[in-house]
Structures are given as structure tokens and as C-alpha cells.
Design an enzyme around this catalytic site. Structure first.
Site, PDB file in Angstrom:
ATOM      1  CB  SER A  80      71.711  -4.041  -3.927  1.00  0.00           C
ATOM      2  OG  SER A  80      72.288  -3.015  -4.657  1.00  0.00           O
ATOM      3  CE  LYS A 111      69.140   0.230 -10.659  1.00  0.00           C
ATOM      4  NZ  LYS A 111      69.160   1.497  -9.917  1.00  0.00           N
ATOM      5  CB  CYS A 423      64.063  44.322  -4.745  1.00  0.00           C
ATOM      6  SG  CYS A 423      64.400  43.294  -6.180  1.00  0.00           S
TER       7      CYS A 423
HETATM    8  P1  AMP Z   1      70.789  -0.209  -6.815  1.00  0.00           P
HETATM    9  O1  AMP Z   1      69.996   0.487  -5.763  1.00  0.00           O
HETATM   10  O2  AMP Z   1      71.588   0.714  -7.676  1.00  0.00           O
HETATM   11  O3  AMP Z   1      71.540  -1.391  -6.290  1.00  0.00           O
HETATM   12  O4  AMP Z   1      69.729  -0.795  -7.836  1.00  0.00           O
HETATM   13  C1  AMP Z   1      68.777  -1.695  -7.402  1.00  0.00           C
HETATM   14  C2  AMP Z   1      67.464  -1.008  -7.313  1.00  0.00           C
HETATM   15  O5  AMP Z   1      66.951  -0.722  -8.579  1.00  0.00           O
HETATM   16  C3  AMP Z   1      66.449  -1.886  -6.706  1.00  0.00           C
HETATM   17  O6  AMP Z   1      66.443  -1.741  -5.328  1.00  0.00           O
HETATM   18  C4  AMP Z   1      65.162  -1.396  -7.274  1.00  0.00           C
HETATM   19  O7  AMP Z   1      64.632  -0.500  -6.341  1.00  0.00           O
HETATM   20  C5  AMP Z   1      65.543  -0.562  -8.467  1.00  0.00           C
HETATM   21  N1  AMP Z   1      64.857  -0.934  -9.700  1.00  0.00           N
HETATM   22  C6  AMP Z   1      64.243  -0.062 -10.499  1.00  0.00           C
HETATM   23  N2  AMP Z   1      63.726  -0.648 -11.561  1.00  0.00           N
HETATM   24  C7  AMP Z   1      64.029  -1.962 -11.467  1.00  0.00           C
HETATM   25  C8  AMP Z   1      63.784  -3.098 -12.279  1.00  0.00           C
HETATM   26  N3  AMP Z   1      63.130  -2.996 -13.442  1.00  0.00           N
HETATM   27  N4  AMP Z   1      64.246  -4.281 -11.859  1.00  0.00           N
HETATM   28  C9  AMP Z   1      64.937  -4.375 -10.694  1.00  0.00           C
HETATM   29  N5  AMP Z   1      65.200  -3.341  -9.893  1.00  0.00           N
HETATM   30  C10 AMP Z   1      64.762  -2.148 -10.273  1.00  0.00           C
HETATM   31 ZN    ZN Z   2      66.372  44.266  -6.735  1.00  0.00          ZN
END
Ligand code: AMP
Ligand code: ZN
Length: 657
Positions: A80, A111, A423
């Protein structure tokens, strides 16, 4: 053999074309040629099943529907990211990094708001794809991922195990089209592209997943053998080289450059085909990442910046009411156009009457509007300083704007609902309910046919069903003579349904199948039910005040009367045919005397007979009860002589409870 060569050639050609179309977004082959070539390949493969390879474009949607997904333990956990909510936190992150590694460059990427997956290749062949799950264990969704056209089924010259991580998403365009489609069909809408992607990726039937046109942006190499990378950028370039669709990325040398890039991503978010829920900044050098390491939860070398939901003022130029398919009146603020989170917002939901009242939103008011991601814009509050002197509190309509029928507050309290039996806003739903299995049970009259009939203007109320002409129905799309005949026969047959079904079919609020039966048993005819007062109704078992009122209101509305008249004209049965389940008066004989106030003699007779009892004309020793109204004469005396219990109307009604 030539055909085998042709198979190999077509496979190459089609995979190439697919790559150009889905990954590079730069088609080189027309749809027509592509489809044609794909058909040819399918034919040839059918003749030479041994020549079908797993990376053939014909193999994207091959798999059978699954019972359940199996679990996959990730070789490398899908970590994460640490969230930051403002630029100062981002600068603090940079400070921490530079405390360990003085010279760093960052990769800054959008992201993607989708679902993280790991794609596993063995000797270049895509063999498995899994969801992130809890990061260590996910679900095997290989078959669904094969349908994602931008995922290469084979990558050249990558021996051994190769695992890449990316984010699966539903392109915004696909999402909107899908929801439009679902709305038409009366299906529940997806809240946002992320939910839609999640629902699609977890389809047990890959054929459904295939229709959802998911896409992917890959952003990391999780595992590679026999290749070495020194930086994230090198890895991304390698992935692009191998035919993957790679996340857009920019390299920044300083944190201020990174901040500017994060801002630029936020401002340009509307141009991405996917929704974003932030920007990610990552240390580019892989050796530095090693040194920085990870906490228990996330890497120390990356941070996810979350954009604050944008809030802007706009003016409410009008408040309009939409009537949904279930008859709920939803108010909407019409706004002066305002740019928010990358789109132009021209209206915002006001949810319901209470929401408007609570915030005292008036036409002419300046309000603060918020839009987070793809979610429908919302009014946060009124800027009271800017309220025009003549702005009036908003009065919620008392009648439906679509049909003029009175509206009423729903039992759950929040919603205001139109009560119109005819209606137009609710027509599809009214008809579908009317025809449904537990109601009039009209075979072949599903939602698609209902849409068809309504779309052609043939049906405006359930009553119109009984006046359809075969030639009109047969002329509809996807119909034809035979199915038109079948449909009309089914409609004709439904005329004989029991009264209990008809009552239920009306869709009166509070009146379900069971109440339909109770009412039918008790009143015996639609006319009797129609004439019933709230008191008479509440005297019936299981019927409370609210239901009674809802029934009385319904039968008093002009639309209902019109509908009933139309059904009568058509010859729809309006009498109870089935003997009531309630046989409490079996073997009992009643005599009615005097002038009854609460019901006519006929109705009382019906009430007795429906419960298995008998109504006799004269009092004898066999009489069980005498029901005496005002000014009862000789029969009452006779009863008293014979010692037969005499009931008032009230007492008689109590026997029904
Ligand atoms: P979070 O779930 O908020 O911890 O964010 C992490 C998640 O962001 C990861 O599990 C990815 O699925 C997602 N993610 C989307 N775009 C990216 C990116 N460019 N680099 C890394 N993670 C990404
Ligand atoms: Zn009506």
C-alpha cells in the site's frame, strides 16, 4: 501446410493490430479488416485445434464461468502507499528521504483509481493474474484479465517468471455508456468507475467481464529473472518495450518540481481516460529504495498525494424536480456553469425535500458546490451574504410535475413520491410490475418488451395492454407475428386472474401480495374494495391505518379511476374467485336484520361467505348469530326468544379480526 502458416501469420497480425489499437491508441487496421481477419483465424483454428496457442487473440474470452475464485499468494506483496494530504506533508516526506539519500530523483505519476492486480508471465506467456486482496493473498482472476485487450498475452524474450503490477480500470467513457445502458434497463447504477471495474473484474463469467471493456495501466515490475534494472524508469521503459500500457510518468529532480507536477496532474485530470484519486511520487533509483526500505505498512520511498475535493461557489438559477422510475421526486439545483475537478458542472443533486429545507437553499442563492472524483456534485452550503433580498424559501411541489397526481411522503420518511397510477415517469416500472409473475403473470411481457411497447407509443397505461392490436405489436422491432400472437394470448389470459392479483398488480403503496389476498378475500370484488372507508379497511386483519389510507387515496385518484374503467372496459376480472383461506365461519349461520351502517347486506353476506359461513333469511334454532342494525324488528325478537346471541355491527366486525 499453408493453413498452419496462415494461422501463425494472422495471429501475429492481429496481436500487432490489437497492440496498436489498445496500447498505443494508434489503430493501423480498420475494424472491418480486423473482424474479418479474426473470423478467418477462428475458422482456421476450428479446423486445426492443435494449432491454437494460448496467446491467440481468439483466446481472450474462452474460459467457462467459474464457481468461485481461487486464492493466490503473491510472490511479492502488493504494498500500500503512505497518504499525504498537502504539499507541506510532501515536502516533509522529501526531507525524510533526503535524510537517508541526499541525491534523489522522483517519478511522479497519476494515481489511477482502479484495482491493483499482479500479472504473471512464464517464459513470456501470460499465465496468471490476481487481484491485490489484502496485499499478500488475492484472487485468481486470470480469465477476466485475459479479456483486457491491452494486456499482452505473450511478451517477447522474457525467460522465467516475470511479474508486473498495474491498475485495472474502467475507462470513463465506457463507464458512462454502461450506466446509461443500465439506466435504460432499470438496473442499479454503478456509483463510479472504480466500483464498476471491481464488479467487472470479479465476474465469475468472463464473457460478462469481456463486455465491460476494462483497461490497465502498469506501473511496476514485481519480479524479473535474468534482467537487471537500476531504476524505476528503466523498468517502465522495459515494460513499454514489451508491449504493456504503462502509467504516464515524469522525472523530477527536486521536491518543488514534483509538487508542480502533482499540481499539473490534478489540473489535467479530465484528460486521462481513467479517474485518478491522487498522484504518486516515488524514488526512482532502485538501490536507494532498498536502502530506504519499508515500514510494516508501506514503502518509505513513495507517497500518495490525495487531492482535496474541490469546492467552488456557483449560483442556483433554478430548482427542478425529476421523477424517477419508482415515482420518487428528486430535486436538482440548476447551476451557473462552474469548472470543478476537471469537468464543467451545471447542476447538483439536492437529494430530497428535507435537504433543501435544512440548508434553506433558495433559487437565486449562491452556494458552495463540491465534486469529489466522479461522484455527483453536491451543494455544501448557502453563502448567506449573497442571498438576493427577494429570494423565497423553496416550496416543494405538492403534485407530480410529470402527471399532476398528488405526492405523498414515503414510509421511510425521506422521499416524496408520486401516487399517480398512470404516471408516465413510472410507466416502465408500473407495467413491469403489473405483468410480473406474482401480479397479472403475463408471460413474455418482460422489461425489454415493455420498453419496446412504450417506446413505440402503443402503451401509456396498463389498461392499454388489453387494447393492443396484433399488427402493431408484430411491427415492433424484435417481434414478428408469432411472438405478437403469443404475447396477446398471454395478455388475454391474464384477464381471468384472480382479484387478489389485480389488487397487487396496481402497485398501491403498502399493498403487497399478501395484502392483495386479504383484501380480495374480505371484499370479494373491486367495487366493494373501492367503496371501502378507512375504518372498514382498518377493521380488516393485518391492515393498519397507513395502508388503509394509502388504499383509499389510491382509489380516489382520477388516474386510478381511469385505469379501473379501462380495465373494466377490457373485461378484466374484478371478482375474487378463490375461496379465502380463512374458514372461521364454517358451519355457522348468520342472520342480518335492521339497517346496517358500516356495510350493505350484500357486503356482509360476502364477508360471511368468504369465511365459509352461511347467511340465512330467517331466524331458527340453527342460527348461530343474529347481526342487528338500527330498527331491527321481528327477527331480533325471535332471536331473543330462542336465546340466540345478537351482535351489533361492531361486534360482528370484531369477529373478523
Ligand atoms: P492505497 O490503496 O491508498 O494505499 O494506494 C495504493 C494503491 O494505489 C495501490 O494499491 C495501487 O493499486 C494504486 N495505484 C494507482 N496508481 C498507482 C501508481 N501510479 N503507482 C503506485 N500505485 C498506484
Ligand atoms: Zn407522476
Amino acid at each position: 501446410m499453408d493453413e498452419l502458416k496462415e494461422i501463425a501469420r494472422l495471429r501475429e497480425q492481429l496481436n500487432r493490430a490489437g497492440y496498436e489499437y489498445y496500447v498505443l491508441d494508434n489503430p493501423t487496421m480498420s475494424d472491418y479488416d480486423y473482424d474479418h481477419a479474426l473470423r478467418r483465424l477462428e475458422e482456421l483454428e476450428a479446423a486445426h485445434p492443435e494449432a491454437v496457442t494460448p496467446d491467440s487473440p481468439t483466446q481472450r474470452v474462452g474460459g467457462q464461468a467459474l464457481e468461485a475464485f481461487t486464492q493466490v499468494t503473491h510472490r511479492v506483496p502488493l504494498e500500500s502507499l503512505q497518504d499525504v494530504f498537502d504539499f507541506d506533508e510532501l515536502r516533509a516526506f522529501d526531507q525524510r528521504v533526503r535524510g537517508v539519500e541526499a541525491e534523489v530523483s522522483y517519478s511522479v505519476e497519476p494515481k489511477v483509481d482502479g484495482l491493483s492486480v499482479a500479472l504473471e508471465y512464464q517464459d513470456g506467456l501470460f499465465v496468471r493474474g490476481a487481484t491485490r486482496g489484502d496485499g499478500s493473498v488475492g484472487e485468481d482472476v486470470t480469465e477476466n484479465l485475459r479479456t483486457v485487450k491491452s494486456i499482452p498475452l505473450r511478451i517477447p524474450e522474457v525467460p522465467g517468471t516475470f511479474i508486473v503490477r498495474g491498475e485495472v480500470y474502467m475507462p470513463k467513457k465506457v463507464f458512462h455508456a454502461l450506466n446509461e445502458e443500465r439506466e435504460k434497463r432499470g438496473e442499479a447504477l454503478f456509483a463510479n468507475p472504480r466500483n464498476a471495474a471491481a464488479g467487472s473484474l470479479r465476474q465469475l463469467d468472463p464473457k460478462i467481464a469481456a463486455q465491460r471493456k476494462l483497461d490497465i495501466a502498469v506501473f511496476n515490475i514485481q519480479w524479473a529473472e535474468n534482467v537487471e534494472f537500476h531504476s524505476h524508469t528503466e523498468g517502465l521503459n522495459f515494460l513499454a518495450d514489451k508491449g504493456f500500457k504503462v502509467i504516464p510518468h515524469a522525472i523530477c529532480q527536486t521536491i518543488e518540481q514534483a509538487v508542480a507536477q502533482v499540481e499539473a496532474i490534478g489540473e489535467g485530470r479530465e484528460h486521462y481516460p481513467f479517474d485518478i484519486d491522487g498522484a504518486v511520487i516515488k524514488v526512482d533509483d532502485l538501490a536507494q529504495r532498498q536502502t530506504l526500505g519499508s515500514t510494516a505498512k508501506f514503502p518509505r520511498w513513495a507517497a500518495a498525494y490525495k487531492y482535496p475535493p474541490e469546492v467552488k461557489p456557483s449560483r442556483v438559477t433554478d430548482i427542478v424536480i425529476q421523477v424517477g422510475r419508482t415515482g420518487v421526486l428528486t430535486p436538482k439545483a440548476v447551476l451557473e456553469p462552474v469548472r470543478l475537478a476537471g469537468t464543467t458542472v451545471t447542476n447538483a443533486t439536492l437529494h430530497n425535500q428535507d435537504f433543501i429545507a435544512e440548508k434553506d437553499i433558495r433559487i437565486g442563492d449562491t452556494v458552495l458546490v463540491r465534486k469529489a472524483g466522479e461522484i455527483i456534485p453536491e451543494v455544501l452550503s448557502v453563502v448567506l451574504d449573497k442571498r438576493p433580498a427577494d429570494a423565497q424559501p423553496y416550496l416543494f411541489p405538492q403534485v407530480c410535475p410529470e402527471c399532476g397526481a398528488p405526492v405523498e411522503r414515503d414510509e421511510d420518511g425521506a422521499h416524496i413520491r408520486c401516487t399517480g397510477a398512470e404516471c408516465p415517469a413510472q410507466l416502465l416500472r408500473t407495467l413491469a410490475h403489473f405483468a410480473s409473475r406474482d401480479a397479472m403473470d403475463i408471460e413474455g411481457l418482460g422489461i425489454a418488451v415493455v420498453e419496446n411497447l412504450v417506446g413505440a407509443g402503443l402503451v401509456k397505461t396498463p389498461g392499454d395492454l388489453y387494447f393492443l392490436k396484433e399488427e402493431d405489436v408484430a411491427a415492433l422491432e424484435r417481434m414478428g407475428k408469432k411472438s405478437a400472437q403469443n404475447l396477446l394470448a398471454a395478455i388475454e389470459k391474464s384477464k381471468q386472474q384472480d382479484l387478489s392479483r389485480l389488487i397487487y398488480a396496481f402497485g398501491i403503496r403498502q399493498v403487497g401480495q399478501k395484502t392483495g389476498k386479504v383484501l380480495s378475500g374480505r371484499f370479494g370484488s373491486l367495487d366493494a374494495l373501492q367503496g371501502a372507508s378507512v375504518e372498514e379497511l382498518t377493521a380488516v386483519e393485518d391492515i393498519g391505518e397507513i395502508t388503509a389510507r394509502s388504499i383509499v387515496d389510491w382509489f380516489h385518484s382520477p388516474q386510478s379511476l381511469h385505469l379501473i374503467a379501462r380495465l373494466k372496459e377490457a373485461g378484466v376480472n374484478m371478482l375474487a374467485q378463490q375461496k379465502g383461506e380463512d374458514q372461521r365461519f364454517a358451519g355457522k349461520t348468520f342472520v342480518l336484520t335492521g339497517s346496517l351502517e358500516r356495510f350493505t347486506r350484500d357486503e356482509a353476506t360476502k364477508m360471511i361467505e368468504d369465511r365459509g359461513g352461511k347467511a340465512a333469511g330467517s331466524v331458527s334454532k340453527k342460527t348461530t348469530y343474529v347481526v342487528a342494525g338500527e330498527a331491527a324488528g321481528s327477527k331480533l325478537r325471535k332471536a331473543q326468544e330462542l336465546g340466540i346471541p345478537v351482535l351489533t355491527e361492531e361486534e360482528f366486525l370484531q369477529l373478523m379480526d
